[in-house]
Design an enzyme around this catalytic site. Structure first.
Site, mmCIF file in Angstrom:
data_model
loop_
_atom_site.group_PDB
_atom_site.id
_atom_site.type_symbol
_atom_site.label_atom_id
_atom_site.label_comp_id
_atom_site.label_asym_id
_atom_site.label_seq_id
_atom_site.Cartn_x
_atom_site.Cartn_y
_atom_site.Cartn_z
ATOM 1 N N ASN A 47 0.840 -1.186 0.000
ATOM 2 C CA ASN A 47 0.000 0.000 0.000
ATOM 3 C C ASN A 47 0.882 1.245 0.000
ATOM 4 O OD1 ASN A 47 -2.381 -1.542 0.189
ATOM 5 N ND2 ASN A 47 -2.187 -1.676 2.420
ATOM 6 N N HIS A 65 6.637 -1.408 3.342
ATOM 7 C CA HIS A 65 6.482 -2.807 3.756
ATOM 8 C C HIS A 65 5.632 -3.549 2.750
ATOM 9 C CE1 HIS A 65 3.204 -0.471 5.563
ATOM 10 N NE2 HIS A 65 2.446 -1.553 5.407
HETATM 11 P P1 AMP Z 1 -0.593 -0.687 5.835
HETATM 12 O O1 AMP Z 1 -2.048 -0.409 6.079
HETATM 13 O O2 AMP Z 1 -0.281 -1.234 4.467
HETATM 14 O O3 AMP Z 1 0.267 0.497 6.180
HETATM 15 O O4 AMP Z 1 -0.215 -1.880 6.800
HETATM 16 C C1 AMP Z 1 0.135 -1.713 8.132
HETATM 17 C C2 AMP Z 1 -0.068 -3.029 8.794
HETATM 18 O O5 AMP Z 1 0.639 -3.042 10.020
HETATM 19 C C3 AMP Z 1 -1.511 -3.385 9.129
HETATM 20 O O6 AMP Z 1 -1.886 -4.579 8.439
HETATM 21 C C4 AMP Z 1 -1.518 -3.564 10.634
HETATM 22 O O7 AMP Z 1 -2.354 -4.607 11.074
HETATM 23 C C5 AMP Z 1 -0.058 -3.843 10.915
HETATM 24 N N1 AMP Z 1 0.405 -3.503 12.267
HETATM 25 C C6 AMP Z 1 0.215 -2.329 12.914
HETATM 26 N N2 AMP Z 1 0.832 -2.355 14.120
HETATM 27 C C7 AMP Z 1 1.440 -3.578 14.203
HETATM 28 C C8 AMP Z 1 2.234 -4.212 15.191
HETATM 29 N N3 AMP Z 1 2.559 -3.590 16.340
HETATM 30 N N4 AMP Z 1 2.669 -5.466 14.962
HETATM 31 C C9 AMP Z 1 2.348 -6.094 13.815
HETATM 32 N N5 AMP Z 1 1.624 -5.549 12.830
HETATM 33 C C10 AMP Z 1 1.164 -4.302 13.021
#
Ligand code: AMP
Ligand code: ZN
Length: 113
Positions: free
Chosen positions: A86, A99
């Site tokens: 994203n 990521h």
């Molecule tokens: P995005 O929306 O592509 O920026 O993805 C961010 C992702 O990070 C989401 O799928 C969240 O569920 C994940 N996320 C946020 N905080 C954490 C955390 N502390 N540990 C693992 N995943 C996380």
């Protein structure tokens, strides 16, 4: 980056469930999984999003994809998987550290390419 969640996870300042690590890449399970396997593959260099990838830092993206192939094998994703990146507000990016979502372990459907 002082205030970046994923930089803090990479540094071990915030706990995560690590599935893979090398010199360039840290990968851990998403806290809110959208598939049986949902791993976030993150470069150890702080690059905010795909829009900031260029000639001088694209090695970090290559290393992420090399890691994705290894993680997919280790997770048993022999029948395929999906990688999602994203970017920015319209892309639904919530953490501004580049990521790749590695999703698999079931048929993911045909929606959103
Ligand atoms: P995005 O929306 O592509 O920026 O993805 C961010 C992702 O990070 C989401 O799928 C969240 O569920 C994940 N996320 C946020 N905080 C954490 C955390 N502390 N540990 C693992 N995943 C996380
Ligand atoms: Zn960061």
């Amino acid at each position: 980056m002082d205030d970046c969640l994923f930089c803090k996870i990479i540094a071990g300042e915030i706990p995560s469930t690590k599935v893979y690590e090398d010199e360039y890449v840290y990968a851990f399970r998403d806290i809110n999984p959208q598939a049986p396997v949902h791993v976030l593959v993150v470069p150890k260099e702080h690059i905010a999003c795909a829009d900031e990838v260029n000639e001088s830092n694209s090695i970090w993206v290559a290393r992420c994809y090399e890691a994705i192939a290894k993680i997919a094998k280790a997770e048993g994703l022999t029948n395929g998987y999906r990688v999602i990146n994203n970017c920015g507000e319209d892309g639904g990016q919530t953490v501004m550290h580049l990521h790749f979502h590695l999703l698999g372990g079931t048929w993911l459907g045909m929606n959103i390419i």
